[in-house]
Design an enzyme around this catalytic site. Sequence first.
Site, PDB file in Angstrom:
ATOM      1  N   ASP A 128       0.852  -1.200   0.000  1.00  0.00           N
ATOM      2  CA  ASP A 128       0.000   0.000   0.000  1.00  0.00           C
ATOM      3  C   ASP A 128       0.889   1.252   0.000  1.00  0.00           C
ATOM      4  OD1 ASP A 128      -2.408   1.448   0.266  1.00  0.00           O
ATOM      5  OD2 ASP A 128      -2.263   1.445   2.466  1.00  0.00           O
ATOM      6  N   ASP A 149       3.075   4.600  -5.506  1.00  0.00           N
ATOM      7  CA  ASP A 149       2.431   5.891  -5.242  1.00  0.00           C
ATOM      8  C   ASP A 149       3.414   7.014  -5.571  1.00  0.00           C
ATOM      9  OD1 ASP A 149       1.373   8.211  -4.239  1.00  0.00           O
ATOM     10  OD2 ASP A 149       0.844   7.390  -2.270  1.00  0.00           O
ATOM     11  N   GLY A 166     -11.076   4.923   2.934  1.00  0.00           N
ATOM     12  CA  GLY A 166     -12.430   4.360   3.027  1.00  0.00           C
ATOM     13  C   GLY A 166     -13.072   4.452   4.404  1.00  0.00           C
ATOM     14  N   VAL A 180      -9.432   0.346   3.479  1.00  0.00           N
ATOM     15  CA  VAL A 180      -9.887   0.679   4.838  1.00  0.00           C
ATOM     16  C   VAL A 180      -8.767   0.348   5.823  1.00  0.00           C
ATOM     17  CG1 VAL A 180     -11.589   0.190   6.640  1.00  0.00           C
ATOM     18  CG2 VAL A 180     -12.295   0.152   4.236  1.00  0.00           C
ATOM     19  N   ASN A 181      -8.422   1.314   6.638  1.00  0.00           N
ATOM     20  CA  ASN A 181      -7.396   1.090   7.649  1.00  0.00           C
ATOM     21  C   ASN A 181      -7.854   1.651   9.004  1.00  0.00           C
ATOM     22  OD1 ASN A 181      -5.012   0.681   9.031  1.00  0.00           O
ATOM     23  ND2 ASN A 181      -3.854   2.245   7.951  1.00  0.00           N
ATOM     24  N   THR A 182      -8.116   2.961   9.031  1.00  0.00           N
ATOM     25  CA  THR A 182      -8.403   3.642  10.307  1.00  0.00           C
ATOM     26  C   THR A 182      -9.566   3.007  11.067  1.00  0.00           C
ATOM     27  OG1 THR A 182      -7.532   5.687   9.378  1.00  0.00           O
ATOM     28  CG2 THR A 182      -8.946   5.898  11.312  1.00  0.00           C
TER      29      THR A 182
HETATM   30  O1  G3H Z   1      -4.242   3.123   1.878  1.00  0.00           O
HETATM   31  C1  G3H Z   1      -4.997   2.925   2.823  1.00  0.00           C
HETATM   32  C2  G3H Z   1      -6.262   3.572   2.926  1.00  0.00           C
HETATM   33  O2  G3H Z   1      -6.440   4.545   2.008  1.00  0.00           O
HETATM   34  C3  G3H Z   1      -6.929   3.632   4.237  1.00  0.00           C
HETATM   35  O3  G3H Z   1      -7.468   4.872   4.577  1.00  0.00           O
HETATM   36  O4  G3H Z   1      -7.199   4.795   7.035  1.00  0.00           O
HETATM   37  O5  G3H Z   1      -8.700   6.419   5.976  1.00  0.00           O
HETATM   38  O6  G3H Z   1      -9.287   4.001   5.981  1.00  0.00           O
HETATM   39  P1  G3H Z   1      -8.201   5.023   5.978  1.00  0.00           P
HETATM   40 ZN    ZN Z   2      -4.496   5.093   0.997  1.00  0.00          ZN
END
Ligand code: G3H
Ligand code: ZN
Length: 286
Positions: A85, A106, A209, A230-232
């Site tokens: 990522d 990226d 996300g 989705v991470n946060t």
């Molecule tokens: O690359 C990871 C994501 O874009 C996660 O974003 O932490 O806002 O869900 P988020």
């Molecule tokens: Zn991201």
Amino acid sequence: MSIVNGNGIFDAARSGHYAVGAFNTNNLEWTRAILAAAQETNTPILIQTSMGAAKYMGGYELCLNLVQQTVKSMGITVPVIMHLDHGNYEAAKECIEVGYTSVMFDGHDLPFEENLEKTKEIVALAHAKGITVEAEVGSIGGEEDGIIGAGELADVEEAKQIAATGVDYLACGIGNIHGKYPANWTGLNFDRLKELAEVIETPLVLHGGSGIPKEQIQKAIAMGVSKVNVNTECQLAFAEATRKYIEAGKDEEGKGYDPRKLLAPGTQAITDVVKERIDWFGTPEA
Ligand code: G3H
Ligand code: ZN
């Protein structure tokens, strides 16, 4: 099933108007939680490591081995894509070398021509080994693991040029932000998404996300988004469940301090979030 690349999976998602979720891992518990959600819903999934998380865990090879061995030991039968990522040029090359099945290069912070040239190079190196590639145009606002973006909207002409390099999925800045959305956030820019989706057939990626209302996510998917990151939200769910466990004094009851007990509610909370998002994204069974 061993881990797979993204070939076929995202083209099918774009034409089928659904998305496949990409979830960041940080450790063994995170990995197990994400894989459990995929297996319980019988849907494909991406597990991804940011450069920072990979460094924290001990490097890309370790991350890859962790996911491969966890897939094996849990008897996971759904397709699992191992993805880098927000990798810079060096990280993307290293993950191609190590054997990730998918990488994101990226180059949003580079001059556009350099982003384009380096994307071409990464696509050539990755495709020669059957590895799928994500690139980025415009930028995602906010900060994730040291990756900072101003949130510029993707330029349609630039996006067309990056798509023409043969990338397998394309992340576009459309007003999305990493981390928590501020109270004054005005929402996703659907006008720009429409302009992009009209001229680009490559599956599009929605970063940031976490915290986007379900209706906006589903509208974006209907318009051409095929991968949602989705991470946060997993981090928040893990922290909240762990806090509740400790605040309820459960770590002080019997052997409640045992990490296998202490980390269990947070791990389950991640699985629950991932399962809910898979449902939102409309990911069909594998
Ligand atoms: O690359 C990871 C994501 O874009 C996660 O974003 O932490 O806002 O869900 P988020
Ligand atoms: Zn991201």
